[in-house]
Design an enzyme around this catalytic site. Sequence first.
Site, PDB file in Angstrom:
ATOM      1  N   CYS A   1      -4.795 -40.444   3.263  1.00  0.00           N
ATOM      2  CA  CYS A   1      -3.952 -39.245   3.175  1.00  0.00           C
ATOM      3  C   CYS A   1      -3.288 -39.014   1.823  1.00  0.00           C
ATOM      4  CB  CYS A   1      -2.874 -39.304   4.245  1.00  0.00           C
ATOM      5  SG  CYS A   1      -3.554 -39.159   5.895  1.00  0.00           S
TER       6      CYS A   1
ATOM      7  N   LYS B   1       3.706 -30.669   5.673  1.00  0.00           N
ATOM      8  CA  LYS B   1       2.893 -31.887   5.811  1.00  0.00           C
ATOM      9  C   LYS B   1       2.464 -32.400   4.438  1.00  0.00           C
ATOM     10  CE  LYS B   1       0.507 -35.194   7.112  1.00  0.00           C
ATOM     11  NZ  LYS B   1       1.036 -36.406   7.715  1.00  0.00           N
TER      12      LYS B   1
ATOM     13  N   GLU C   1       0.448 -33.953  11.872  1.00  0.00           N
ATOM     14  CA  GLU C   1       0.737 -35.280  12.431  1.00  0.00           C
ATOM     15  C   GLU C   1       1.340 -36.184  11.355  1.00  0.00           C
ATOM     16  OE1 GLU C   1       0.727 -36.328  15.609  1.00  0.00           O
ATOM     17  OE2 GLU C   1       1.749 -37.914  14.530  1.00  0.00           O
TER      18      GLU C   1
HETATM   19  P1  NAD Z   1     -11.404 -39.112  10.967  1.00  0.00           P
HETATM   20  O1  NAD Z   1     -12.470 -38.939   9.966  1.00  0.00           O
HETATM   21  O2  NAD Z   1     -11.032 -40.468  11.455  1.00  0.00           O
HETATM   22  O3  NAD Z   1     -11.802 -38.262  12.279  1.00  0.00           O
HETATM   23  C1  NAD Z   1     -12.292 -36.959  12.254  1.00  0.00           C
HETATM   24  C2  NAD Z   1     -13.364 -36.819  13.328  1.00  0.00           C
HETATM   25  O4  NAD Z   1     -13.728 -35.441  13.442  1.00  0.00           O
HETATM   26  C3  NAD Z   1     -14.661 -37.578  13.043  1.00  0.00           C
HETATM   27  O5  NAD Z   1     -14.913 -38.506  14.090  1.00  0.00           O
HETATM   28  C4  NAD Z   1     -15.729 -36.486  12.972  1.00  0.00           C
HETATM   29  O6  NAD Z   1     -16.973 -36.873  13.527  1.00  0.00           O
HETATM   30  C5  NAD Z   1     -15.097 -35.384  13.802  1.00  0.00           C
HETATM   31  N1  NAD Z   1     -15.628 -34.041  13.510  1.00  0.00           N
HETATM   32  C6  NAD Z   1     -15.691 -33.428  12.301  1.00  0.00           C
HETATM   33  N2  NAD Z   1     -16.179 -32.190  12.455  1.00  0.00           N
HETATM   34  C7  NAD Z   1     -16.439 -32.019  13.773  1.00  0.00           C
HETATM   35  C8  NAD Z   1     -16.959 -30.928  14.547  1.00  0.00           C
HETATM   36  N3  NAD Z   1     -17.285 -29.769  13.975  1.00  0.00           N
HETATM   37  N4  NAD Z   1     -17.098 -31.107  15.875  1.00  0.00           N
HETATM   38  C9  NAD Z   1     -16.764 -32.276  16.456  1.00  0.00           C
HETATM   39  N5  NAD Z   1     -16.257 -33.336  15.786  1.00  0.00           N
HETATM   40  C10 NAD Z   1     -16.092 -33.201  14.459  1.00  0.00           C
HETATM   41  O7  NAD Z   1     -10.130 -38.360  10.394  1.00  0.00           O
HETATM   42  P2  NAD Z   1      -8.581 -38.672  10.716  1.00  0.00           P
HETATM   43  O8  NAD Z   1      -8.106 -39.807   9.904  1.00  0.00           O
HETATM   44  O9  NAD Z   1      -8.389 -38.683  12.195  1.00  0.00           O
HETATM   45  O10 NAD Z   1      -7.908 -37.369  10.096  1.00  0.00           O
HETATM   46  C11 NAD Z   1      -8.018 -36.113  10.735  1.00  0.00           C
HETATM   47  C12 NAD Z   1      -7.044 -35.159  10.084  1.00  0.00           C
HETATM   48  O11 NAD Z   1      -5.705 -35.622  10.286  1.00  0.00           O
HETATM   49  C13 NAD Z   1      -7.199 -35.022   8.568  1.00  0.00           C
HETATM   50  O12 NAD Z   1      -6.921 -33.692   8.202  1.00  0.00           O
HETATM   51  C14 NAD Z   1      -6.130 -35.939   8.021  1.00  0.00           C
HETATM   52  O13 NAD Z   1      -5.682 -35.530   6.750  1.00  0.00           O
HETATM   53  C15 NAD Z   1      -5.029 -35.773   9.036  1.00  0.00           C
HETATM   54  N6  NAD Z   1      -4.120 -36.912   9.147  1.00  0.00           N
HETATM   55  C16 NAD Z   1      -4.586 -38.189   9.113  1.00  0.00           C
HETATM   56  C17 NAD Z   1      -3.710 -39.257   9.270  1.00  0.00           C
HETATM   57  C18 NAD Z   1      -4.193 -40.682   9.238  1.00  0.00           C
HETATM   58  O14 NAD Z   1      -3.362 -41.576   9.221  1.00  0.00           O
HETATM   59  N7  NAD Z   1      -5.479 -40.951   9.238  1.00  0.00           N
HETATM   60  C19 NAD Z   1      -2.355 -39.013   9.493  1.00  0.00           C
HETATM   61  C20 NAD Z   1      -1.912 -37.704   9.540  1.00  0.00           C
HETATM   62  C21 NAD Z   1      -2.811 -36.663   9.376  1.00  0.00           C
HETATM   63  C1  UDX Z   2       0.815 -41.936   5.526  1.00  0.00           C
HETATM   64  C2  UDX Z   2       2.180 -41.355   5.945  1.00  0.00           C
HETATM   65  O1  UDX Z   2       3.155 -42.407   5.960  1.00  0.00           O
HETATM   66  C3  UDX Z   2       2.092 -40.720   7.322  1.00  0.00           C
HETATM   67  O2  UDX Z   2       3.324 -40.107   7.657  1.00  0.00           O
HETATM   68  C4  UDX Z   2       0.985 -39.684   7.292  1.00  0.00           C
HETATM   69  O3  UDX Z   2       0.858 -39.095   8.585  1.00  0.00           O
HETATM   70  C5  UDX Z   2      -0.336 -40.291   6.860  1.00  0.00           C
HETATM   71  O4  UDX Z   2      -0.173 -40.919   5.563  1.00  0.00           O
HETATM   72  P1  UDX Z   2      -0.556 -44.110   6.136  1.00  0.00           P
HETATM   73  O5  UDX Z   2      -1.369 -43.741   4.945  1.00  0.00           O
HETATM   74  O6  UDX Z   2      -1.244 -44.402   7.413  1.00  0.00           O
HETATM   75  O7  UDX Z   2       0.512 -42.962   6.449  1.00  0.00           O
HETATM   76  O8  UDX Z   2       0.326 -45.417   5.784  1.00  0.00           O
HETATM   77  P2  UDX Z   2       1.665 -45.655   4.942  1.00  0.00           P
HETATM   78  O9  UDX Z   2       2.479 -46.620   5.679  1.00  0.00           O
HETATM   79  O10 UDX Z   2       2.316 -44.402   4.545  1.00  0.00           O
HETATM   80  O11 UDX Z   2       1.123 -46.411   3.642  1.00  0.00           O
HETATM   81  C6  UDX Z   2       0.321 -45.742   2.678  1.00  0.00           C
HETATM   82  C7  UDX Z   2       0.050 -46.678   1.525  1.00  0.00           C
HETATM   83  O12 UDX Z   2       1.225 -46.886   0.757  1.00  0.00           O
HETATM   84  C8  UDX Z   2      -0.438 -48.066   1.940  1.00  0.00           C
HETATM   85  O13 UDX Z   2      -1.457 -48.493   1.078  1.00  0.00           O
HETATM   86  C9  UDX Z   2       0.796 -48.916   1.803  1.00  0.00           C
HETATM   87  O14 UDX Z   2       0.498 -50.266   1.594  1.00  0.00           O
HETATM   88  C10 UDX Z   2       1.455 -48.279   0.595  1.00  0.00           C
HETATM   89  N1  UDX Z   2       2.904 -48.510   0.531  1.00  0.00           N
HETATM   90  C11 UDX Z   2       3.723 -47.981   1.481  1.00  0.00           C
HETATM   91  C12 UDX Z   2       3.428 -49.250  -0.516  1.00  0.00           C
HETATM   92  O15 UDX Z   2       2.699 -49.718  -1.385  1.00  0.00           O
HETATM   93  N2  UDX Z   2       4.785 -49.432  -0.578  1.00  0.00           N
HETATM   94  C13 UDX Z   2       5.635 -48.919   0.354  1.00  0.00           C
HETATM   95  O16 UDX Z   2       6.860 -49.131   0.220  1.00  0.00           O
HETATM   96  C14 UDX Z   2       5.080 -48.170   1.420  1.00  0.00           C
END
Ligand code: NAD
Ligand code: UDX
Length: 460
Positions: free
Chosen positions: A274, A218, A163
């Site tokens: 991330c 990713k 994602e």
């Molecule tokens: P998060 O911690 O917000 O959510 C994960 C959820 O999974 C939690 O609510 C937890 O309770 C649940 N969980 C864990 N183990 C479980 C199990 N065995 N059964 C049922 N539920 C379970 O995490 P997130 O931010 O949504 O990230 C999820 C993944 O996506 C990570 O690998 C992260 O690196 C990736 N990712 C995150 C972002 C972001 O912006 N947060 C963007 C891209 C990718």
């Molecule tokens: C990032 C990636 O952008 C996204 O594609 C991935 O799926 C998850 O990780 P996110 O961490 O949610 O997303 O936010 P992002 O907008 O990328 O910002 C990350 C950090 O960098 C923030 O603290 C932001 O303030 C900082 N940032 C971003 C800067 O300081 N300068 C910039 O020009 C851009």
Amino acid sequence: MNRVKKITCIGAGYVGGPTMSVIAQKNPDVEVTVVDMNQARIAAWNNDDLSQLPIYEPGLDAVVGAARGRNLFFSTDVDKAIQEADMIFISVNTPTKTYGKGKGQAADLKFIELCARQIAEVASTDKIVVEKSTLPVRTAEALKSILDNTGNGVNFHILSNPEFLAEGTAVSDLHNPDRVLIGGESAEAIEALVQVYEAWVPRERIITTNLWSSELSKLVANAFLAQRVSSINAISELCEVTGANVDEVSRAIGQDSRIGSKFLKASVGFGGSCFQKDILNLVYIARSYNLYEVANYWEQVILLNDHQKTRFAEKIIKTMYNTVNGKDIAFLGWAFKKDTNDTRESAAIHVADHLLDEEAHVIVYDPKVTAEQVYRDLDYLGTRSPEDNRRLVKVVNDPYEALDSAHAVAVLTEWDEFKTYDWAKVKAGMKRPSFVFDGRKLLNRKQLEELGFDYYAIGE
Ligand code: NAD
Ligand code: UDX
């Protein structure tokens, strides 16, 4: 392969919740169930009051409101949802390991493995299992081995579908993605997932690759994005000693179409769940293949980011006559970026920690972050006792309460509302000299200097 009719997503977090809500919104004929073992989180997703969803994302309430109860469901019954689904997304957390081999660098895959074992145990019909979590390259191999060796003889196809949404813009990123990436071995399974996305994403934006390219892409995408921020932050320090202005440099280089203008905003340092985690993971993987130069190259992105956060805190201390002991420092913002309530790895936490070591009083205002979260973040560091964190840090719901009579203001998050404050009123209430340390280059230097503030911004 027939069109997928039932989708389950394990993990109702920042990714699983919004992603599945949009898939359900755009595929009204597909039943989507998001499950999580965290009961409170599922209860919040089911809250009738859409302002109380467990995560804040602009526009998410409308998407959930349209689909929930129609073809979008949130539940804690993981087994039932696994049993019924044709396609299962795994969207659980993959944090940096805090113990054992790879501590502090490798991704902790225990939650992923638990999901795989549960799917294998419960599934009595064929499933497509989709990696939505960000994972080390070649994780699909381990998943396949667990599924095939502990399962009930049914067929599992594994896909990687990382994602790319960013928090704060999750809904618009999902509605209008630059690309969707699907890696896999089975053409049929890939096609089944392509059909789900094709409900709203043009086919030419759906990229299909082999599993390993998808998993690795990713990590590489996040490494490249973070590298741009560290690159411009490195230049911000050079600007400060040479009289150049980092915004002007960003504009000048960003106009070059080969460089591009996005992600060149100097800041107090990147945060979020991330960037750091995924680069550390990349570094760990490179070292595990003995690619030391590759590992060291990417590690520098993190080291520079740590330096930027420390440097900002030290600038505050030095400017305030080398002591902040007992001084009130108003923090505008605690989230890692605007338009989210997420504070994971937020630069604010580290800057506060540094100032608290010097016995400063920090008064935090963030439009979306609760006091409990601020204290949880500081307690988690373990730098000082929870009592000391509560003695030194106050969290307020009214920005003027933070600003009134403060010695200094530090801008840590780029929330738009900070620009609209009555800065003349703030100046009247603050101690003199009245310092503003703008870690986001958000405020108007000319206006603040005319009002009599001592204004410092990153990269100027
Ligand atoms: P998060 O911690 O917000 O959510 C994960 C959820 O999974 C939690 O609510 C937890 O309770 C649940 N969980 C864990 N183990 C479980 C199990 N065995 N059964 C049922 N539920 C379970 O995490 P997130 O931010 O949504 O990230 C999820 C993944 O996506 C990570 O690998 C992260 O690196 C990736 N990712 C995150 C972002 C972001 O912006 N947060 C963007 C891209 C990718
Ligand atoms: C990032 C990636 O952008 C996204 O594609 C991935 O799926 C998850 O990780 P996110 O961490 O949610 O997303 O936010 P992002 O907008 O990328 O910002 C990350 C950090 O960098 C923030 O603290 C932001 O303030 C900082 N940032 C971003 C800067 O300081 N300068 C910039 O020009 C851009």
